[in-house]
Design an enzyme around this catalytic site. Structure first.
Site, PDB file in Angstrom:
ATOM      1  N   HIS A  87       0.800  -1.209   0.000  1.00 14.80           N
ATOM      2  CA  HIS A  87       0.000   0.000   0.000  1.00 14.80           C
ATOM      3  C   HIS A  87       0.836   1.263   0.000  1.00 14.80           C
ATOM      4  CE1 HIS A  87      -3.484   2.255  -0.605  1.00 14.80           C
ATOM      5  NE2 HIS A  87      -2.880   3.168   0.107  1.00 14.80           N
ATOM      6  N   TYR A 111       1.738   5.452  -2.188  1.00 15.96           N
ATOM      7  CA  TYR A 111       1.915   6.850  -1.789  1.00 15.96           C
ATOM      8  C   TYR A 111       3.304   7.358  -2.120  1.00 15.96           C
ATOM      9  CZ  TYR A 111      -2.696   6.649  -0.178  1.00 15.96           C
ATOM     10  OH  TYR A 111      -4.047   6.518  -0.188  1.00 15.96           O
ATOM     11  N   HIS A 138      -8.726   0.207 -11.980  1.00 18.97           N
ATOM     12  CA  HIS A 138      -8.588   1.192 -10.908  1.00 18.97           C
ATOM     13  C   HIS A 138      -7.172   1.739 -10.816  1.00 18.97           C
ATOM     14  CE1 HIS A 138      -8.543   2.996  -6.934  1.00 18.97           C
ATOM     15  NE2 HIS A 138      -7.525   2.206  -6.638  1.00 18.97           N
ATOM     16  N   PHE A 139      -6.181   0.840 -10.737  1.00 17.99           N
ATOM     17  CA  PHE A 139      -4.854   1.419 -10.494  1.00 17.99           C
ATOM     18  C   PHE A 139      -4.251   2.043 -11.737  1.00 17.99           C
ATOM     19  CE2 PHE A 139      -3.354  -3.120 -10.856  1.00 17.99           C
ATOM     20  CZ  PHE A 139      -2.501  -2.959 -11.925  1.00 17.99           C
ATOM     21  N   HIS A 140      -4.734   1.654 -12.923  1.00 14.82           N
ATOM     22  CA  HIS A 140      -4.258   2.392 -14.090  1.00 14.82           C
ATOM     23  C   HIS A 140      -4.824   3.804 -14.100  1.00 14.82           C
ATOM     24  CE1 HIS A 140      -2.775  -1.479 -15.522  1.00 14.82           C
ATOM     25  NE2 HIS A 140      -1.999  -0.787 -16.327  1.00 14.82           N
ATOM     26  N   ARG A 142      -8.691 -10.839 -13.561  1.00 14.27           N
ATOM     27  CA  ARG A 142      -7.482 -10.153 -14.032  1.00 14.27           C
ATOM     28  C   ARG A 142      -6.370 -11.185 -14.235  1.00 14.27           C
ATOM     29  NH1 ARG A 142      -4.234  -7.486  -8.923  1.00 14.27           N
ATOM     30  NH2 ARG A 142      -2.798  -6.878 -10.564  1.00 14.27           N
ATOM     31  N   ARG A 143      -5.273 -10.756 -14.797  1.00 18.25           N
ATOM     32  CA  ARG A 143      -4.091 -11.583 -14.994  1.00 18.25           C
ATOM     33  C   ARG A 143      -4.400 -12.864 -15.763  1.00 18.25           C
ATOM     34  NH1 ARG A 143      -0.647 -10.806  -9.383  1.00 18.25           N
ATOM     35  NH2 ARG A 143       0.459  -8.999 -10.121  1.00 18.25           N
TER      36      ARG A 143
HETATM   37  C1  HEM Z   1       2.055   4.774 -16.688  1.00 12.28           C
HETATM   38  C2  HEM Z   1       1.351   3.928 -17.060  1.00 12.28           C
HETATM   39  C3  HEM Z   1       1.204   2.547 -16.505  1.00 12.28           C
HETATM   40  C4  HEM Z   1       1.561   1.999 -15.321  1.00 12.28           C
HETATM   41  C5  HEM Z   1       2.218   2.708 -14.181  1.00 12.28           C
HETATM   42  C6  HEM Z   1       1.186   0.620 -15.351  1.00 12.28           C
HETATM   43  C7  HEM Z   1       1.377  -0.292 -14.339  1.00 12.28           C
HETATM   44  C8  HEM Z   1       0.949  -1.590 -14.350  1.00 12.28           C
HETATM   45  C9  HEM Z   1       1.133  -2.543 -13.319  1.00 12.28           C
HETATM   46  C10 HEM Z   1       1.871  -2.291 -12.018  1.00 12.28           C
HETATM   47  C11 HEM Z   1       0.522  -3.700 -13.693  1.00 12.28           C
HETATM   48  C12 HEM Z   1       0.385  -4.951 -12.867  1.00 12.28           C
HETATM   49  C13 HEM Z   1       1.077  -6.082 -13.424  1.00 12.28           C
HETATM   50  C14 HEM Z   1       0.581  -7.336 -12.805  1.00 12.28           C
HETATM   51  O1  HEM Z   1      -0.660  -7.523 -12.645  1.00 12.28           O
HETATM   52  O2  HEM Z   1       1.440  -8.146 -12.476  1.00 12.28           O
HETATM   53  C15 HEM Z   1      -0.037  -3.493 -14.971  1.00 12.28           C
HETATM   54  C16 HEM Z   1      -0.762  -4.445 -15.671  1.00 12.28           C
HETATM   55  C17 HEM Z   1      -1.257  -4.237 -16.940  1.00 12.28           C
HETATM   56  N1  HEM Z   1      -1.120  -3.079 -17.679  1.00 12.28           N
HETATM   57 FE1  HEM Z   1      -0.244  -1.383 -17.113  1.00 12.28          FE
HETATM   58  N2  HEM Z   1       0.625   0.358 -16.543  1.00 12.28           N
HETATM   59  C18 HEM Z   1       0.629   1.522 -17.256  1.00 12.28           C
HETATM   60  C19 HEM Z   1       0.156   1.715 -18.517  1.00 12.28           C
HETATM   61  C20 HEM Z   1      -0.484   0.765 -19.246  1.00 12.28           C
HETATM   62  C21 HEM Z   1      -1.037   0.987 -20.518  1.00 12.28           C
HETATM   63  C22 HEM Z   1      -0.980   2.289 -21.249  1.00 12.28           C
HETATM   64  C23 HEM Z   1      -1.601  -0.169 -20.884  1.00 12.28           C
HETATM   65  C24 HEM Z   1      -2.350  -0.521 -22.117  1.00 12.28           C
HETATM   66  C25 HEM Z   1      -2.852   0.144 -22.878  1.00 12.28           C
HETATM   67  C26 HEM Z   1      -1.415  -1.119 -19.852  1.00 12.28           C
HETATM   68  C27 HEM Z   1      -1.870  -2.400 -19.890  1.00 12.28           C
HETATM   69  C28 HEM Z   1      -1.761  -3.303 -18.874  1.00 12.28           C
HETATM   70  C29 HEM Z   1      -2.323  -4.609 -18.898  1.00 12.28           C
HETATM   71  C30 HEM Z   1      -3.113  -5.217 -20.035  1.00 12.28           C
HETATM   72  C31 HEM Z   1      -2.015  -5.192 -17.678  1.00 12.28           C
HETATM   73  C32 HEM Z   1      -2.371  -6.580 -17.250  1.00 12.28           C
HETATM   74  C33 HEM Z   1      -3.677  -6.727 -16.624  1.00 12.28           C
HETATM   75  C34 HEM Z   1      -3.934  -8.174 -16.296  1.00 12.28           C
HETATM   76  O3  HEM Z   1      -3.806  -9.068 -17.149  1.00 12.28           O
HETATM   77  O4  HEM Z   1      -4.291  -8.399 -15.140  1.00 12.28           O
HETATM   78  N3  HEM Z   1      -0.710  -0.526 -18.848  1.00 12.28           N
HETATM   79  N4  HEM Z   1       0.228  -2.193 -15.360  1.00 12.28           N
HETATM   80 CU   LIG Z   2      -3.481  -0.535  -1.056  1.00 16.44          CU
END
Ligand code: HEM
Ligand SMILES: [Cu+2]
Lengths: 271, 540
Positions: free
Chosen positions: B215, B219, B366-368, B429-430
């Site tokens: 968490h 921050y 949410h976190f995106h 997810r995932r």
């Molecule tokens: C600054 C921008 C972004 C950050 C900080 C970020 C961060 C993250 C993080 C921490 C995860 C988790 C990985 C996991 O579940 O192990 C994730 C998953 C993912 N991100 Fe991003 N992301 C960003 C931008 C994007 C963008 C622009 C896209 C697509 C257009 C994207 C697509 C995805 C997808 C598809 C997943 C996997 C979701 C799943 O299968 O559960 N992300 N991202």
């Molecule tokens: Cu949290």
């Protein structure tokens, strides 16, 4: 005022900061550990301490509940990615001698002419686990079990190393190669079925999972049905039973036919 | 006064380079599991990509931004040359080495464990060692921030620490302490198994350790954004910070309440007692406080700017704001995304409501929205604002900058709103693959397609961002003058010790961690028979 005066009750910020934090902590703790446990009418607590322990997650076994008696044995084999890796030549030689008694069903080259599994080039950890399970009774088979009961631990290891060492010959009755069915490469995510290939090769290998290319179709079908009905239960954590139960009869047919039709030389080598 | 521009530029460039790489992977992931992509029949490749994306976006990128920005703040807010420049470079190179060390096994398919590690899944040991190096590199930064503040205090006894530096050091302390959870998990549990010294692992305990980090790391990602809200935006649009004390109180509150709430990530875990879950849930509710204070103070600050520019009326003043100023745009977009994301967060933090969206696409949506949207758009703003001072050159593509910010905002909304929606419908997810031909999920195909299109909008925006910065490296030379931070309506001449030092709040942070985590960790660590066999990635 210097930093030294900060950590004294004379400092207003210290009083407020610590006081408010402690107050919140105490109120939430009383709510979470005493009030809320008793607010659940369906749970009975002997006293306050009992409720607190329960909310804190103190590991406890309820006194009046005994673990259900296990009617059948379960597998006790521990596998790691290092189980049996790097065997010596002597081990393989001893295994070859022992394997003569297996040849009648599993074939002199480890390729079966009946519907018994092919063992040539199978992963050592797989043979090791199955033999242990046959010996312990976790897996039973009228033909196989009597062979396994008298094997010693080193004999099982040698046999596993020997078969793993044999070259992967083509199956005895090769069929034309079929295309990959969905169940093998996609699984069925909405029914909680991972792709077969995620563990059994084609996509990835997981410790203890056999490669299946060129195995007898009838054998694989029978095993899937046995997993589905619970007749076979030596899979650790029900990995295969959960999958087989959720598969449709058509998917079982398709998976078995697909793997039976594959040449065994596509299997990835692992060290 | 920015003396060590090269150091700061190196951090920013590395941050944005890895960001561009991970962004491309993200867009690919979105595409390949949507109905418009053709499934490549190999989930392993998806998880490789996901591990790389998560590791870069979660650990490497924000850490580098916080570090680069932190050095810039230290030099310009304190008007003092950075002490320990050689150490700073050492930290930087540790991060470079760690990132490479982690990325090689990921690329080889030996560490597809996702950035949350997911024990008992165990990957190649070098992946974890690489992550440890990144964290150690960032701890050097923490130490340097503390040392630089101390040196400054010696020279200015009793003077109020500039707000930017006060917040920056608060963020660094928060990071130092929150990273300890994952560090314990890695060093005591995962690395011994990955190195072959053990072959079982207590996955429940590992998850509790990870929640300690998970968490407050959020921050830590947020800190540069909040610092930019308070100390860059008001100055850039010609306003003043409405209240310096309110700002300090917000940062202090983050320090105290960001830590003891991580178990809201383990609501569905059986190994944690319900009482602790409740306490963490209640403290999570408190963490909304500093954000609400911030939104209030910043709105008041920009109102000051608007009224100074002749704005009138109850809400009419909003029209007087400099909407063509990229800082204004970025702030507005960031607030909108923070608002929606925060509303979603209320659902995540409620013990009961969480059950309906746990482990669904809602979470990733949410976190995106919060992280990729509200937070990262301010990283862009920080870079744009600092760039002329770092390069000595002007950023001339103001229109391109505005378009870039608009596209990021639009892309993020188009991506994340449908993403939330399919999560409510229960999509997990995932998952590498979805069969949209299955009647059970066929209705979700349209939403997922929108998300994928949004992903390409984001990718376009990301490329534009890098182009702007790259072109800024060869634009005409200008004298950007000294780098300044916003000043408050009542710029403080004296500040109470409690609001000028961190000790009391760091102490409370540690005490609350002990009260809220001590017992669960101790029992899990001392209970026998809680370990399970490790599952090795890519091994037979
Ligand atoms: C600054 C921008 C972004 C950050 C900080 C970020 C961060 C993250 C993080 C921490 C995860 C988790 C990985 C996991 O579940 O192990 C994730 C998953 C993912 N991100 Fe991003 N992301 C960003 C931008 C994007 C963008 C622009 C896209 C697509 C257009 C994207 C697509 C995805 C997808 C598809 C997943 C996997 C979701 C799943 O299968 O559960 N992300 N991202
Ligand atoms: Cu949290």
């Amino acid at each position: 005022m210097s930093a030294h005066d900060l950590f004294t009750l004379g400092n207003r910020h210290f009083r407020i900061g610590v006081g408010v934090t402690a107050a919140i902590l105490i109120v939430t703790a009383i709510t979470g550990f005493i009030v809320l446990p008793f607010a659940q009418p369906w749970v009975q607590f002997a006293n306050v301490w009992d409720a607190i322990c329960s909310a804190a997650g103190v590991p406890q076994r309820a006194a009046n509940v005994t673990a259900p008696e296990q009617s059948k044995r379960l597998s006790e084999v521990v596998l790691t990615s290092r189980t049996l890796s790097r065997p010596s030549q002597e081990a393989i030689g001893r295994g070859a001698t022992l394997a003569q008694r297996c040849a009648i069903c599993h074939g002199p080259t480890g390729i079966s002419r009946a519907d018994s599994p092919n063992l040539a080039g199978q992963y050592a950890a797989v043979i090791y686990k199955e033999l242990h399970d046959f010996r312990s009774g976790a897996r039973t088979n009228a033909v196989m079990s009597p062979f396994a009961v008298n094997l010693t631990d080193p004999e099982i290891a040698d046999l596993s190393n020997y078969y793993a060492y044999l070259p992967r010959l083509p199956a005895y009755h090769p069929t034309p190669q079929l295309p990959k069915p969905n169940i093998v490469i996609y699984g069925a995510p909405m029914r909680g079925i991972a792709p077969c290939g995620a563990c059994h090769g084609s996509l990835d290998n997981k410790t203890g999972s056999p490669w299946l290319e060129g195995q007898s179709e009838a054998y694989m079908k029978a095993q899937l049905q046995a997993f589905a009905s619970g007749e076979r239960r030596n899979d650790i954590s029900q990995q295969m039973r959960n999958i087989a139960r959720a598969m449709t009869p058509q998917e079982i047919e398709a998976a078995a036919a697909y793997y039976a039709s594959q040449p065994s030389d596509v299997v990835k080598a692992v060290d | 006064m920015l003396a060590n521009r090269k150091l700061i530029l190196a951090h920013f460039w590395l941050a944005f380079a890895v960001f561009g790489f991970a962004l491309t992977l993200g867009a690919w992931q979105m595409f390949i599991r949507s109905p418009i992509g053709t499934w490549l029949s190999n989930p392993e490749l998806y998880y490789r990509s996901l591990t790389a994306h998560g590791t870069v976006m979660g650990y490497v990128f924000p850490t580098l931004v916080a570090m680069g920005f932190g050095y810039a703040i230290s030099e310009s807010a304190l008007e003092q040359r950075l002490v320990g420049v050689r150490w700073a470079w050492a930290g930087f190179w540790l991060i470079v080495a760690g990132s490479i060390m982690a990325m090689v096994p990921i690329a080889l398919g030996r560490a597809s464990v996702l950035y949350t590690f997911y024990p008992p899944l165990i990957g190649n040991v070098f992946y974890y060692l690489g992550v440890v190096l990144v964290v150690v590199g960032s701890w050097i930064w923490v130490a340097l921030m503390s040392v630089n503040l101390r040196v400054w205090r010696k020279a200015h006894p009793g003077a109020p620490v500039p707000l930017a530096m006060f917040a920056n050091v608060a963020g660094s302390y928060l990071w130092a302490w929150t990273a300890v959870g994952a560090a314990l998990e890695l060093l005591l549990q995962i690395i011994p198994v990955a190195a072959g010294l053990k072959n079982t692992i207590d996955a429940g305990l590992a998850r509790v350790f990870f929640s300690w980090t998970l968490h407050a790391i959020v921050y830590f990602w947020l800190m540069p954004t909040y610092i930019a809200y308070y100390t860059i935006v008001p100055r850039a649009i010609g306003g003043r910070v409405y209240s310096d004390s309110m700002a300090r109180i917000s940062f202090i509150l983050f320090l105290v309440v960001a830590m003891p709430i991580g178990m809201h990530h383990t609501f569905a875990d059986p190994q944690v007692g319900a009482g602790f879950k409740f306490v963490h849930s209640a403290f999570t509710a408190l963490v909304a406080l500093p954000t609400l204070l911030t939104v209030f103070t910043i709105c008041a600050s920009i109102e000051i700017a608007a009224r100074l520019r002749g704005g009138r009326g109850m809400f009419g003043w909003t029209r007087a704001l400099p909407w063509d100023n990229p800082m204004m745009l970025a702030l507005a977009f960031s607030f909108v995304m923070l608002g929606f994301g925060g509303a979603g967060g209320l659902i995540n933090m409620s013990y009961q409501l969480d059950a309906s969206i746990h482990n669904t696409q809602w979470i990733t949506g949410h976190f995106h929205l919060i992280f990729g949207g509200a937070i990262v758009i301010m990283y862009f703003a920080i870079a744009y604002d600092l760039w002329p001072h770092l390069t000595g050159r002007e950023l001339i593509d103001i229109r391109l900058i505005r378009t870039q910010l608009w596209l990021w905002f639009i892309g993020m909304i188009v991506t994340t709103f449908p993403w939330h929606w399919v999560g409510i419908l229960g999509m997990p997810r995932r998952m590498a693959y979805f069969d949209f031909g299955d009647p059970a999920i066929a209705p979700q195909a349209l939403s997922v397609t929108f998300s994928a299109i949004g992903g390409f909008i984001l990718l376009t925006s990301g490329i534009m961002f890098i182009v702007v910065l790259a072109r800024g490296m060869r634009a005409p030379l200008v004298d950007a003058g000294p780098y300044r931070f916003a000043i408050a309506v009542h710029q403080p001449t004296t500040v109470p010790v409690a609001l000028n030092t961190h000790a009391l709040w760091v102490a409370l942070m540690i005490v609350l961690t002990l009260t809220n985590y001590g017992y669960p960790i101790l029992t899990l660590a001392t209970t026998e028979g809680t370990s399970v066999p490790a599952v090795y990635v890519g091994a037979q």
